[in-house]
Write an enzyme that holds these catalytic residues in place. Structure first.
Site, PDB file in Angstrom:
ATOM      1  CG  ASP A   1      -1.718  -1.173   1.457  1.00  0.00           C
ATOM      2  OD1 ASP A   1      -1.765  -2.028   0.568  1.00  0.00           O
ATOM      3  OD2 ASP A   1      -2.327  -1.282   2.536  1.00  0.00           O
TER       4      ASP A   1
ATOM      5  NE  ARG B   1      -6.048  -4.225   7.731  1.00  0.00           N
ATOM      6  CZ  ARG B   1      -6.634  -5.353   8.095  1.00  0.00           C
ATOM      7  NH1 ARG B   1      -6.705  -5.682   9.377  1.00  0.00           N
ATOM      8  NH2 ARG B   1      -7.160  -6.158   7.179  1.00  0.00           N
TER       9      ARG B   1
ATOM     10  CD  GLU C   1      -6.909  -4.458   3.972  1.00  0.00           C
ATOM     11  OE1 GLU C   1      -6.150  -4.847   4.873  1.00  0.00           O
ATOM     12  OE2 GLU C   1      -6.732  -4.722   2.772  1.00  0.00           O
TER      13      GLU C   1
ATOM     14  CG  PHE D   1      -0.261  -2.952   9.628  1.00  0.00           C
ATOM     15  CD1 PHE D   1       0.960  -3.619   9.581  1.00  0.00           C
ATOM     16  CD2 PHE D   1      -1.398  -3.726   9.796  1.00  0.00           C
ATOM     17  CE1 PHE D   1       1.048  -4.994   9.690  1.00  0.00           C
ATOM     18  CE2 PHE D   1      -1.339  -5.107   9.905  1.00  0.00           C
ATOM     19  CZ  PHE D   1      -0.108  -5.736   9.856  1.00  0.00           C
TER      20      PHE D   1
END
Length: 837
Positions: free
Chosen positions: A52, A174, A226, A108
């Site tokens: 990502d 997240r 996400e 993350f």
């Protein structure tokens, strides 16, 4: 005064000559960003795994791109934030890792903002603080943390009060995206929580208050949600009519299978997002299989006014298996986002950024051409693996049921990008694109997007790179992004039509220039060839990674020399060792190594003989990870001195190998090597004594008389001893007997020293058919010749070639004889070499 001036000039000249001899001249490595499948104008990390995009922020003339990064492997692993910056969105500068895991967990995905008003209190100087907001994952427990930078993102400090938002009791929590909401004078965070989005607000980026959630019953829920983003855009460019867009990535169940992206259009009041479409309606962001986790840049200046983003070009169904090395995954091209009113409603359109024009190279244009199934290929003279294609077709008068392009054609490989008139659909078909078998989920048929003609026309804007296609239909109304893996040689381009003709109103094809400059690896060696393991040029130098031993060798040889490098063992893998390799054969199975070993806290000097290691000497000393050490090896005959950071730590003798190649090694580690230099004080003919156990360094010119099987360790023959110089020698009879013929030659060299050459020769006696010669390279003249004595025992021969010092020559071994003693033997060819050619 005149004499003194002349003397000064002479001293200056000598000093300049001394500098030119002592300072290394760094070699240029053309392999940087030139591996198979390596994109030429899309962003990729120099090495290792990436997924990502993170922390997208603009500040002080730079676009920051952080990204999920595993610096010690080609598959997803312990996540860090990699970092790069660009001034123009196309040329990128790699920077060191920004954020690394700590006791709170891995790093993350997340975002970054400029804290213009210093609401956080993090500012310490004149620069405005950049604040990164990210998820930390500690064995499945996910929390939100922050870090800040006061030097334009070059270094980062983690907030001592982390985490800023603890886990609320859910598994998937997240990917925070944060922005400043002017109307409520607060920071807003959208964060993925299972299959929905939670919204928080804060006055200072440290203390956060839960506000609302969105998503239950809305859109697609085929997988976990996400990487959300929330931003406002004008509709049709009208600043007085704006709507909010919430973008969400979907871990599974997307339109073309696996992961993908969807979006919602509606309103936002600072705490609550309201979807204006019916909850069951799904708006897909991209209809390809390889566009995920896209998030937009924050803090784009109002004078620019664009909403810009890019995404990760892969799919979680097969991302870990894509067969690229030494890197894995690429980002899409940057795109501008707009809201347009279309027949089906208000929709997001994506438009490639104008900055891509900066890398357009040679272009060709066509207008008003009829494309038919029976006509010749209009683009038969066009080829390339990095292209931009802009085409407009007149659909309402078309008889063709399908038309478009076949890109990256070669042999039976091609990727079809077309328009199906009957179904009014734009599509990409990669079923013949190249490597499609590495994962069963990769080849799942056409990826189609519904696309109605506009005023009877269909536009295609296509970006082709070595391992991707991005297709924008009708000015970005529909987009298809797909990874492809054709052979490097598949570069042809075809325009086609099926079942009738179509009018091509206009077509422009731009060749796209490579955006990566010279390698940042500094060395005066070149011709690097990987023996095993994974190697890449990075901003830290030549990076090697391996479980066990991994070697890379240069093309340069040395006998006596100084060989040195800066070495760093990275905090990953098993924290093993990095080594200098010297006097090596072609596969490093016979070689010397000097290493720094962080696993065993030792500097070691050892050798490989036929792949088996033997320690010659070692020096115990602490070796830390992520610290630079300067290692130097000085070879002088049988003596070796090893220096660590300028200190002599090993002084040892060994006579196993006399000459060979320079190289590098890692063992159970990820390690980097920078400023790798050699200064040869004595140079011999490569493998002059065949002690590599093969013909490494020699060239078989013709025939079959000479092979690796003729390099023998035999010490005796049927009539007595060979008396070779070392363990190995070239026995022309060994593998094929007397009936084979052929020619062998050494590497070319410039004769140096005093020109005195000596060598061991044995075998048959026939000076016209069976001999060793010194040959002048320019005209093939045989300057000296020597044959055997019809005896297998070696005799040393001497040539006084002093008249040819400075001449480029080579050694030639000729066997044109058959029958009894129809072979030649050779060993220990001692040539004073000035330079190898």
């Amino acid at each position: 005064m005149k004499r003194r001036g002349k003397k000064l000039i002479q001293i200056g000249t000598i000093f300049i000559l001394f500098l030119s001899m002592s300072l290394p001249v760094y070699a240029v490595d053309s392999s940087y960003y030139n591996e198979d499948y390596r994109p030429q104008y899309h962003f990729t990390p120099e090495a290792n795994w990436m997924n990502d995009p993170n922390g997208m922020v603009y500040y002080a003339g730079e676009y920051h791109l952080f990204y999920q990064y595993h610096p010690y492997g080609l598959q997803w692993g312990p996540m860090h934030w990699g970092h790069a910056v660009s001034k123009d969105l196309v040329h990128w500068e790699h920077l060191p890792i920004a954020l690394s895991p700590d006791d709170k967990g891995m790093i993350f995905s997340g975002s970054a903002v400029v804290d213009w008003n210093n609401t956080s209190g993090f500012q310490t100087g004149s620069e405005k603080p950049l604040v990164a907001i990210y998820t930390q994952d500690n064995e499945g427990n996910q929390v939100q943390s922050i870090a800040y930078s006061n030097d334009k993102g070059r270094t980062w400090t983690k907030y001592s009060g982390n985490p800023i938002i603890p886990n609320p009791g859910i598994k998937d929590f997240r990917d925070p995206k944060v922005f400043w909401h002017e109307e409520t004078n607060k920071w807003v965070m959208v964060v993925a929580a299972g299959d929905r989005i939670k919204i928080y607000t804060s006055p200072n980026l440290k203390q956060w208050t839960y506000a609302s959630e969105f998503g239950q019953g809305h859109g697609s829920h085929g997988g976990v949600w996400e990487c959300p983003d929330l931003f406002e855009l004008p509709v049709d460019g009208n600043p007085h009519q704006k709507k909010w867009v919430m973008q969400v990535s979907l871990g599974n169940g997307a339109v073309s299978g696996g992961s993908g992206m969807q979006y919602f259009v509606g309103s936002f009041d600072g705490t609550t997002f309201v979807n204006e479409n019916v909850p069951s309606q799904v708006l897909w962001t991209d209809y390809g299989k390889d566009f995920y986790a896209a998030v937009s840049w924050s803090d784009i200046p109002s004078s620019d006014g664009r909403r810009l983003w890019l995404g990760w070009m892969s799919n979680w169904q097969y991302a870990n298996d894509v067969p690229t090395t030494p890197w894995r995954s690429a980002m899409s091209i940057p795109r501008k986002l707009e809201l347009k009113t279309l027949p089906e409603g208000i929709r997001v359109v994506q438009i490639p950024v104008t900055e891509l024009q900066l890398i357009q190279g040679v272009s060709r244009e066509w207008t008003n051409k009829e494309i038919s199934p029976t006509g010749s290929n209009l683009l038969s003279g066009v080829s390339g693996d990095a292209l931009e294609i802009n085409a407009e077709f007149q659909v309402n008068t078309s008889q063709a049921t399908e038309f478009g392009f076949k890109v990256r054609k070669g042999g039976n490989q091609y990727t079809t990008i077309g328009y199906d008139k009957n179904s009014s659909a734009l599509f990409v078909d990669r079923s013949q694109s190249g490597n499609i078998t590495f994962n069963s989920s990769f080849n799942n048929g056409k990826h189609s997007a519904p696309l109605l003609p506009v005023n009877g026309k269909v536009k295609m804007r296509i970006f082709v790179d070595r391992s991707s296609v991005e297709v924008f239909g009708n000015d970005g109304q529909k987009v298809i992004t797909d990874v492809i893996l054709p052979d490097l040689s598949s570069k042809d381009l075809e325009i086609y039509a099926l079942n009738g003709s179509v009018t091509l109103n206009s077509l422009t094809v731009h060749h796209m220039n490579k955006v990566w400059d010279e390698s940042p690896f500094q060395s005066n060696l070149n011709g690097w060839t990987t023996v095993n393991g994974t190697w890449a040029d990075t901003i830290d130098g030549k990076q090697g990674r391996s479980d066990g031993d991994s070697f890379i060798l240069s093309s340069q040889f040395g006998t006596d020399f100084t060989y040195e490098s800066d070495i760093s063992i990275k905090d990953g893998n098993a924290r093993g060792a990095g080594a200098l390799v010297f006097r090596s054969n072609k596969d490093a199975k016979n070689s010397y190594l000097a290493n720094v070993d962080a696993k065993n806290d030792v500097v070691k000097f050892f050798k490989f003989e036929n792949g088996l290691a033997t320690v010659i000497a070692e020096y115990p000393t602490p070796i830390d990870v992520n610290k630079n050490y300067h290692l130097k090896a000085v070879a002088n005959g049988n003596n070796f001195k090893i220096y660590l950071d300028g200190r002599l730590v090993i002084d040892a003798n060994d006579s196993t190998f006399t000459t060979g190649k320079f190289g590098l090694n890692v063992w159970d580690a990820t390690a980097t090597f920078q400023n790798v230099t050699q200064q040869v004080t004595k140079l011999e003919l490569p493998n002059h004594d065949f002690e590599t156990g093969d013909l490494d360094g020699w060239i078989i010119v013709s025939g079959n008389a000479f092979s690796n099987g003729d390099v023998a360790a035999d010490t005796t023959f049927w009539g007595g001893p060979f008396n070779p110089n070392g363990k190995y020698h070239l026995w022309g009879f060994k593998e094929g007997g007397d009936d084979q013929t052929g020619i062998l030659k050494s590497q070319n060299f410039v004769l140096g020293g005093n020109g005195q050459i000596d060598l061991l020769v044995a075998g048959g006696n026939d000076i016209s058919k069976l001999y060793v010669a010194l040959v002048r390279a320019s005209d093939g003249a045989e300057l000296f010749k020597e044959t055997g004595t019809n005896n297998e025992t070696y005799t040393r021969k001497y040539w006084d070639a002093s008249a040819f010092v400075g001449t480029e020559c080579y050694i030639k071994v000729v066997d044109n004889a058959t029958g009894d003693f129809g072979h030649i033997n050779l060993d220990d060819v001692n040539v004073p070499v000035q330079v190898l050619k």
